[in-house]
Design a protein around this motif. Structure first.
Motif, PDB file in Angstrom:
ATOM      1  N   ARG A 161       0.837  -1.203   0.000  1.00  0.00           N
ATOM      2  CA  ARG A 161       0.000   0.000   0.000  1.00  0.00           C
ATOM      3  C   ARG A 161       0.872   1.255   0.000  1.00  0.00           C
ATOM      4  O   ARG A 161       1.952   1.282   0.596  1.00  0.00           O
ATOM      5  CB  ARG A 161      -0.911   0.026   1.225  1.00  0.00           C
ATOM      6  CG  ARG A 161      -1.611  -1.305   1.503  1.00  0.00           C
ATOM      7  CD  ARG A 161      -2.923  -1.416   0.792  1.00  0.00           C
ATOM      8  NE  ARG A 161      -3.524  -2.741   1.001  1.00  0.00           N
ATOM      9  CZ  ARG A 161      -4.799  -2.948   1.266  1.00  0.00           C
ATOM     10  NH1 ARG A 161      -5.625  -1.921   1.371  1.00  0.00           N
ATOM     11  NH2 ARG A 161      -5.262  -4.177   1.429  1.00  0.00           N
ATOM     12  N   VAL A 162       0.359   2.279  -0.658  1.00  0.00           N
ATOM     13  CA  VAL A 162       1.016   3.585  -0.722  1.00  0.00           C
ATOM     14  C   VAL A 162       0.122   4.577   0.028  1.00  0.00           C
ATOM     15  O   VAL A 162      -1.061   4.718  -0.293  1.00  0.00           O
ATOM     16  CB  VAL A 162       1.227   4.048  -2.172  1.00  0.00           C
ATOM     17  CG1 VAL A 162       1.984   5.369  -2.206  1.00  0.00           C
ATOM     18  CG2 VAL A 162       1.977   2.983  -2.971  1.00  0.00           C
TER      19      VAL A 162
ATOM     20  N   THR B  80      -5.319   2.390  -8.514  1.00  0.00           N
ATOM     21  CA  THR B  80      -6.111   3.333  -7.735  1.00  0.00           C
ATOM     22  C   THR B  80      -6.907   2.596  -6.663  1.00  0.00           C
ATOM     23  O   THR B  80      -7.235   1.408  -6.803  1.00  0.00           O
ATOM     24  CB  THR B  80      -7.073   4.107  -8.636  1.00  0.00           C
ATOM     25  OG1 THR B  80      -8.011   3.193  -9.226  1.00  0.00           O
ATOM     26  CG2 THR B  80      -6.322   4.841  -9.732  1.00  0.00           C
ATOM     27  N   THR B  81      -7.229   3.307  -5.610  1.00  0.00           N
ATOM     28  CA  THR B  81      -8.012   2.716  -4.527  1.00  0.00           C
ATOM     29  C   THR B  81      -9.390   2.303  -5.015  1.00  0.00           C
ATOM     30  O   THR B  81      -9.926   1.265  -4.597  1.00  0.00           O
ATOM     31  CB  THR B  81      -8.140   3.713  -3.364  1.00  0.00           C
ATOM     32  OG1 THR B  81      -6.830   4.113  -2.949  1.00  0.00           O
ATOM     33  CG2 THR B  81      -8.867   3.095  -2.197  1.00  0.00           C
TER      34      THR B  81
ATOM     35  N   GLU C 102      -5.686   4.499   1.567  1.00  0.00           N
ATOM     36  CA  GLU C 102      -4.392   4.641   0.926  1.00  0.00           C
ATOM     37  C   GLU C 102      -4.523   5.418  -0.371  1.00  0.00           C
ATOM     38  O   GLU C 102      -5.604   5.524  -0.960  1.00  0.00           O
ATOM     39  CB  GLU C 102      -3.786   3.265   0.645  1.00  0.00           C
ATOM     40  CG  GLU C 102      -4.593   2.409  -0.298  1.00  0.00           C
ATOM     41  CD  GLU C 102      -5.674   1.610   0.408  1.00  0.00           C
ATOM     42  OE1 GLU C 102      -6.375   0.824  -0.261  1.00  0.00           O
ATOM     43  OE2 GLU C 102      -5.826   1.778   1.638  1.00  0.00           O
ATOM     44  N   ALA C 103      -3.407   5.959  -0.825  1.00  0.00           N
ATOM     45  CA  ALA C 103      -3.407   6.692  -2.088  1.00  0.00           C
ATOM     46  C   ALA C 103      -3.423   5.745  -3.275  1.00  0.00           C
ATOM     47  O   ALA C 103      -3.882   6.106  -4.368  1.00  0.00           O
ATOM     48  CB  ALA C 103      -2.183   7.605  -2.166  1.00  0.00           C
ATOM     49  N   GLY C 104      -2.910   4.542  -3.098  1.00  0.00           N
ATOM     50  CA  GLY C 104      -2.884   3.555  -4.165  1.00  0.00           C
ATOM     51  C   GLY C 104      -2.380   2.231  -3.644  1.00  0.00           C
ATOM     52  O   GLY C 104      -1.924   2.118  -2.500  1.00  0.00           O
ATOM     53  N   VAL C 105      -2.452   1.217  -4.498  1.00  0.00           N
ATOM     54  CA  VAL C 105      -2.097  -0.148  -4.114  1.00  0.00           C
ATOM     55  C   VAL C 105      -1.272  -0.773  -5.229  1.00  0.00           C
ATOM     56  O   VAL C 105      -1.534  -0.552  -6.412  1.00  0.00           O
ATOM     57  CB  VAL C 105      -3.361  -1.005  -3.848  1.00  0.00           C
ATOM     58  CG1 VAL C 105      -2.989  -2.418  -3.434  1.00  0.00           C
ATOM     59  CG2 VAL C 105      -4.240  -0.357  -2.794  1.00  0.00           C
ATOM     60  N   PHE C 106      -0.267  -1.538  -4.827  1.00  0.00           N
ATOM     61  CA  PHE C 106       0.476  -2.372  -5.764  1.00  0.00           C
ATOM     62  C   PHE C 106       0.026  -3.812  -5.580  1.00  0.00           C
ATOM     63  O   PHE C 106       0.111  -4.368  -4.481  1.00  0.00           O
ATOM     64  CB  PHE C 106       1.984  -2.275  -5.516  1.00  0.00           C
ATOM     65  CG  PHE C 106       2.593  -0.960  -5.918  1.00  0.00           C
ATOM     66  CD1 PHE C 106       2.507  -0.511  -7.226  1.00  0.00           C
ATOM     67  CD2 PHE C 106       3.259  -0.181  -4.995  1.00  0.00           C
ATOM     68  CE1 PHE C 106       3.075   0.697  -7.607  1.00  0.00           C
ATOM     69  CE2 PHE C 106       3.834   1.029  -5.359  1.00  0.00           C
ATOM     70  CZ  PHE C 106       3.736   1.471  -6.670  1.00  0.00           C
TER      71      PHE C 106
END
Length: 679
Positions: free
Chosen positions: A411-412, A465-466, A423-427
């Protein structure tokens, strides 16, 4: 047996103590890491056998144990195991059923093989599935058998990522990760040899900018060799070790709850600095982090408290307690968020040295302010499993955070936009839990190690994106593989359909413990590589195109470097009296200014002790005419150990025939350092 960190932890006073196979179980404590619950004695321990007998009477498929004095046997569904005494190699035939000695059965119990035998014959397990808030500690001891992988049904052949990676080759060509190693001198139509590069540098032929790049190209080819300059021994397994950003300092954490510090301003001639300890640790020191100015070291165990100690060797004051369960304006709670029982898996200092970020077994990410000594941010409700690793995304800014979890996601977090707590974004791309994450420090690239036996490089610009991630269930793509008990089967691997990683690296083994990976430093390697420890006792160094640049064989460098210790725990572990030398490289650190690498490992007979081995570039030489000789043995304070040297010089080389298994530390107290307390 008391936990390693308790004050009751003493050496056994009764030499006739009978060994019990439970002492050799795998690390059931490591739901993701390193705490062994069997070391915490509870009042319910005496009820184990009664509890198991009660469960076996339900429907005939449970565990049935008859009177051991009359006819000892175990019935598991359609499997019948009969206990027999006698020599380990002895097998008596009774009809068509062989009688297997108890020692052979216990050896099978201590390995992962019994699980597959039982599962293939339809046995459901030793315990029922645990409830969400189950407080029954007895069930917790059987977590190894409950956590069974879910095998996928592959419809075609295994499709591994392409090697060399096209994306990785593009990154190498753009100069983001070192100079192009395939560059050819256009005049001579050949690669520049090392000697030619050195000569050009001395003659000053190139202009300043080109000369600087040439110097970097020279250094990036100097990968340390397998021959160890020195072998530093500890009487407990080494869990992590890192150089400071300037290379003047090195620290190593061990399972005896001590952190040793060394002066490495001369990377080829280390000096012992000081040792700090964790007074009430649980199972091991899980992580430690050094402040940017090298003045303070913070280290954690599987507790909600971390300790902050000064690195000044003249300062012997007690460490400062940092309570990560301290919530502003709220009294301390017994359970739930802020409770005293959660553990810290990972710690990192911010670039300005004012904050710490921690990943916990409460599936949360906590930011702690060192000035107010309070948590200022607690990110919960998004990760669905333990957060094994955290780091800051940019060395110059505390805003971007990365967190890797056993829910298979990276997670970012952007602290500037945390209004909704998301979170701002996910890998996505790993199909098993993450063991470590490392940021390149440029706010763009991040690296992760996963239990699916892959290491992945990510680009912040390509994160999911979330909103899209909320439509995906990551549990669909995982087998819940338990990395502690055996190798990762080939039929478990399957490419993730939502993989957004840039490059995938394969070859090393992420087994037995939370093995770490790193970017190579810009000074000594021109940021040319990524590297990782491995369960097979090696360090793997990869080019950015996923090809293997080199390996450092720590196991061969340390084989027989300490004598066997004739104690009953060592003999019991071998089960047949055969103790094998085992090595698992858990953490590796590359010196920022010199071609020197330090590997922190579980290393020794049975893998129950630890080492920190120092490796330098030596152009492949197996020996050195310098003084002191290479490959010599030292204790934690860098004092030579002549008897270890003699043992290695005289001992034959023994090749291990069995993979390394994790087990509790056999040392019940530490006496390697004079005038130090015993745990």
């Amino acid at each position: 047996m008391a936990s390693p960190g308790s004050s009751d932890n003493q050496a056994p006073s009764n030499p006739s103590t009978v060994w019990h196979p439970a002492q050799e179980w795998l690390e059931d404590d490591e739901l993701d890491m390193d705490y062994h619950p069997a070391q915490d004695i509870t009042e319910d321990d005496d009820d184990w056998e009664d509890h198991m007998d009660d469960e076996s009477d339900d429907d005939g498929e449970g565990l049935e144990v008859s009177d051991a004095a009359e006819n000892p046997h175990v019935t598991l569904g359609n499997i019948q195991i009969e206990l027999a005494t006698g020599d380990q190699d002895e097998q008596e035939q009774e009809g068509d059923h062989p009688r297997i000695p108890a020692a052979r059965l216990f050896e099978l119990l201590a390995s992962s093989g019994l699980q597959h035998i039982l599962q293939s014959n339809g046995w459901p397990g030793l315990a029922q599935e645990e409830d969400d808030e189950d407080d029954d500690e007895d069930d917790y001891y059987f977590s190894a058998f409950r956590n069974r992988p879910r095998t996928r049904r592959r419809t075609g052949p295994v499709e591994y990522p392409k090697v060399p990676s096209d994306e990785g080759k593009e990154l190498m060509g753009e100069g983001h990760f070192g100079s192009d190693q395939y560059y050819v001198d256009r005049l001579k139509q050949r690669k520049k040899a090392l000697a030619m590069n050195l000569m050009w540098r001395e003659l000053g032929i190139d202009v300043h900018g080109v000369q600087k790049r040439a110097d970097q190209a020279i250094s990036q080819k100097l990968i340390p060799g397998s021959t160890a300059d020195r072998i530093i021994h500890y009487d407990a397994r080494s869990y992590s070790g890192q150089f400071s950003d300037d290379g003047n300092f090195f620290f190593c954490c061990a399972q005896d709850f001590r952190v040793r510090m060394y002066d490495t301003s001369n990377p080829y001639e280390w000096k012992y600095y000081k040792t700090v300890d964790y007074p009430f640790g649980r199972w091991t020191i899980t992580d430690s982090t050094l402040s940017p100015d090298n003045r303070f070291l913070v280290y954690s165990s599987i507790r909600s408290k971390a300790y902050l100690a000064t690195t000044d060797p003249e300062d012997d004051s007690d460490p400062t307690v940092l309570d990560f369960s301290a919530v502003p304006g709220r009294r301390r709670q017994r359970q739930g968020w802020g409770g005293p029982d959660f553990g810290i898996w990972s710690l990192r200092f911010s670039g300005d040295g004012r904050e710490l970020v921690a990943g916990t077994d409460e599936d949360s990410v906590i930011v702690y302010d060192l000035e107010t000594k309070q948590t200022v941010l607690n990110l919960r409700g998004r990760h669905q499993h333990h957060v094994n690793a955290v780091c800051f995304g940019d060395s110059s800014s505390p805003h971007i955070l990365y967190s890797g979890s056993d829910d298979t996601t990276l997670r970012v977090w952007d602290r500037r936009s945390m209004g909704d707590g998301r979170e701002a974004g996910v890998f996505m791309g790993h199909t098993e839990g993450l063991t470590y994450v490392d940021s390149k420090g440029d706010g763009r690239y991040v690296l992760s190690n996963g239990k699916d036996q892959t290491m992945k490089l990510w680009d912040l610009r390509k994160m999911m994106t979330t909103a899209k991630f909320d439509t995906i269930d990551p549990n669909i793509y995982t087998t819940d593989f338990d990395y502690r008990h055996g190798p990762y089967p080939d039929d478990y691997y399957e490419p993730h359909p939502h993989d957004c990683s840039v490059v995938t690296f394969r070859g090393h083994r992420v087994l037995k413990t939370l093995i770490r990976c790193h970017f190579s430093p810009p000074g000594s390697t021109n940021s040319r590589y990524v590297y990782s420890g491995s369960e097979d006792g090696k360090v793997y160094v990869y080019n950015l195109d996923a090809t293997l640049a080199g390996t450092i064989d720590v196991r061969s460098a340390t084989q027989n470097s300490r004598p066997r210790e004739p104690d009953p725990f060592s003999a019991a572990y071998g089960m047949g009296g055969e103790m094998m030398w085992r090595t698992c490289v858990r953490d590796v650190s590359w010196h920022p200014n010199a071609p020197v690498l330090a590997a922190s490992s579980w290393n020794g007979w049975g893998g129950s002790t630890g080492t920190c081995t120092v490796h330098s570039w030596n152009d492949g030489a197996a020996d050195d005419e310098g003084d002191p000789p290479v490959g010599r043995n030292y204790d934690g304070k860098l004092r030579p150990i002549p008897e270890f040297n003699e043992n290695r010089d005289n001992a034959p080389t023994i090749q291990s025939r069995r993979p390394l298994r994790s087990r509790p530390v056999r040392q019940l107290f530490v006496d390697s350092e004079p005038d130090s307390p015993e745990w």
